[in-house]
Motif scaffolding. Structure first.
Motif, PDB file in Angstrom:
ATOM      1  N   PHE A 329      -2.322   0.687   1.061  1.00 20.57           N
ATOM      2  CA  PHE A 329      -2.999   1.358  -0.041  1.00 20.57           C
ATOM      3  C   PHE A 329      -2.673   2.853  -0.042  1.00 20.57           C
ATOM      4  CE2 PHE A 329      -6.472   2.887  -2.667  1.00 20.57           C
ATOM      5  CZ  PHE A 329      -6.580   1.878  -3.616  1.00 20.57           C
ATOM      6  N   SER A 330      -2.585   3.454   1.145  1.00 19.07           N
ATOM      7  CA  SER A 330      -2.291   4.889   1.206  1.00 19.07           C
ATOM      8  C   SER A 330      -0.890   5.182   0.691  1.00 19.07           C
ATOM      9  CB  SER A 330      -2.448   5.402   2.634  1.00 19.07           C
ATOM     10  OG  SER A 330      -1.484   4.825   3.498  1.00 19.07           O
ATOM     11  N   VAL A 331       0.075   4.289   0.969  1.00 18.56           N
ATOM     12  CA  VAL A 331       1.439   4.484   0.477  1.00 18.56           C
ATOM     13  C   VAL A 331       1.472   4.420  -1.038  1.00 18.56           C
ATOM     14  CG1 VAL A 331       3.748   3.480   0.395  1.00 18.56           C
ATOM     15  CG2 VAL A 331       2.557   3.687   2.581  1.00 18.56           C
ATOM     16  N   GLU A 332       0.797   3.414  -1.605  1.00 18.09           N
ATOM     17  CA  GLU A 332       0.753   3.305  -3.061  1.00 18.09           C
ATOM     18  C   GLU A 332       0.116   4.545  -3.679  1.00 18.09           C
ATOM     19  OE1 GLU A 332       2.242   0.843  -4.830  1.00 18.09           O
ATOM     20  OE2 GLU A 332       2.976   0.408  -2.826  1.00 18.09           O
ATOM     21  N   TRP A 333      -0.937   5.056  -3.051  1.00 17.46           N
ATOM     22  CA  TRP A 333      -1.620   6.228  -3.585  1.00 17.46           C
ATOM     23  C   TRP A 333      -0.721   7.461  -3.515  1.00 17.46           C
ATOM     24  CZ3 TRP A 333      -6.248   6.167  -6.021  1.00 17.46           C
ATOM     25  CH2 TRP A 333      -6.821   7.401  -6.328  1.00 17.46           C
TER      26      TRP A 333
END
Length: 408
Positions: A329-333
């Motif tokens: 999720f952090s990468v997508e964000w």
């Protein structure tokens, strides 16, 4: 058929890692996680007893499943919707299980109609029929998820990661095999997000706006939480003609209100307010929640069976899934994908606000309330770069189920 003849003719790229978009539900990985997810649901369908309290270390029905079953039974026996009986905070209310009567009726009408055709008139028969209906709805969620992935031009690796969340995540498993209106609500959420994404680039915004209005009506007849999704209509308009768009939005919102007026009148007459949440949550009290609400939310996001949590030992079972989810999720964000698709950002933001409000007002820290944004959550977890990584991710999602078999 040409693109102009399709319901949603366009694709808005969310392509992960620049791979050629190609999404199919028939890969060995997706078939495997589907079979495992379906097997988990069959296990809980027949293993979870009907009714009774939640007991530490034992499989038990979620506390309000009996109240949902009694709602269906009341319709079967009387042909009418149940009236307000008592709030959940009344003494022995859990045992009497009448505190879900404030819910909108669509799901319960449907289950009651099925039970009437099948001759199911006991609590056990109604509960098992309702659980089976929810498993079927889970399959429908998979179809909606597939269509959203196609619309976003996701590649197969991203779709495989999303399929693992859909099939194996504990919240999805528990509430798609529990007699409640959550699964049907999630289905309408997925349809609404699907339409809103398509409308960002399609030329036929009127058709999308009408579809979204119809989905909003059935969504509100399923669960009042769908109010959080009503702002999605603002994404469905023709930006070339703002005057007509404002008029169209006014017509759609007016149509939604008039079509759902029986829900609001029933709430006011029977429960004393437009949103009778006190019946299901107890009397509201403004209070800043303790920090343990965050721990509860994190654990219930991957494994909502709190009767099996075991402190530090349980953490070892939860942590791998959380590491994968948080990293993806952090990468997508960081890559600003949510900024490129504002529908997801808005749905996720509204769900977070609703979740925080429930914590401040009713002290409800269950992560399932965040799943009002389940399409955004699933797509946010699509960053798994290799097939081996995806298999490890699936194993990490399964690991918390091991708590069911640990001695206490």
């Amino acid at each position: 058929m040409t693109d102009s003849g399709k319901l949603f003719p366009c694709k808005e790229s969310w392509n992960v890692d620049g791979a050629q978009p190609h999404v199919t539900p028939w890969s060995p990985f997706i078939i495997t996680v589907f079979v495992i997810g379906f097997g988990l649901r069959l296990f809980f369908l027949f293993s979870v007893p009907v009714g009774g309290p939640s007991l530490p270390g034992r499989l038990s029905a979620y506390n309000d499943e009996a109240a949902h079953a009694n709602y269906v039974l009341h319709i079967l026996k009387t042909g009418r919707l149940p009236a307000h009986v008592e709030s959940i905070q009344e003494q022995n209310a859990l045992a009497r299980a009448q505190f879900e009567n404030y819910q909108p009726p669509l799901f319960y009408w449907g289950v009651a109609a099925l039970c009437g055709m099948l001759g199911c008139h006991s609590v056990d028969a109604v509960t098992f029929a309702g659980r089976a209906v929810c498993i079927l709805i889970w399959i429908g969620l998979g179809f909606v998820m597939f269509r959203i992935a196609r619309l976003l031009a996701l590649n197969q690796s991203a779709f495989m990661a999303i399929a693992a969340v859909w099939a194996l995540n504990g919240t999805f498993v528990r509430y798609t095999v529990t007699l409640s209106n959550d699964a049907l609500f999630w289905l309408w959420v997925g349809c609404a997000v699907w339409i809103a994404i398509a409308a960002r680039t399609t030329l036929n915004s009127r058709r999308c706006l009408l579809l979204l209005g119809l989905v909003s009506i059935v969504g509100l007849y399923t669960k009042l939480t769908f109010l959080l999704l009503l702002p999605l209509a603002l994404f469905v308009y023709d930006r070339r003609n703002k005057g007509k768009s404002v008029a169209g939005l006014a017509i759609i919102y007016g149509m939604i209100f008039l079509a759902t007026l029986p829900v609001w009148l029933r709430n006011i007459h029977e429960f004393g307010g437009w949103l009778p949440l006190a019946a299901g949550f107890g009397s509201p009290v403004w209070q800043v929640p303790a920090l343990d609400f965050l721990s509860f939310a994190m654990r219930s996001f991957v494994f909502p069976w709190s009767e099996f949590w075991q402190g530090f030992i349980g953490l070892l079972f939860f942590l791998p899934a959380w590491v994968f989810l948080a990293w993806s999720f952090s990468v997508e964000w960081k890559k600003h994908r949510f900024e490129r698709q504002p529908v997801f950002a808005v749905v996720l933001g509204l769900s977070l606000l609703g979740f925080l409000w429930l914590n401040l007002r009713y002290h409800q820290a269950e992560a399932r309330y965040l799943f009002a944004a389940w399409p955004a959550l699933c797509v946010g977890f699509c960053r798994l770069p290799s097939l081996g990584c995806r298999w490890i991710f699936a194993a990490a999602m399964l690991l918390p189920y091991g708590l069911l078999f640990l001695p206490r």
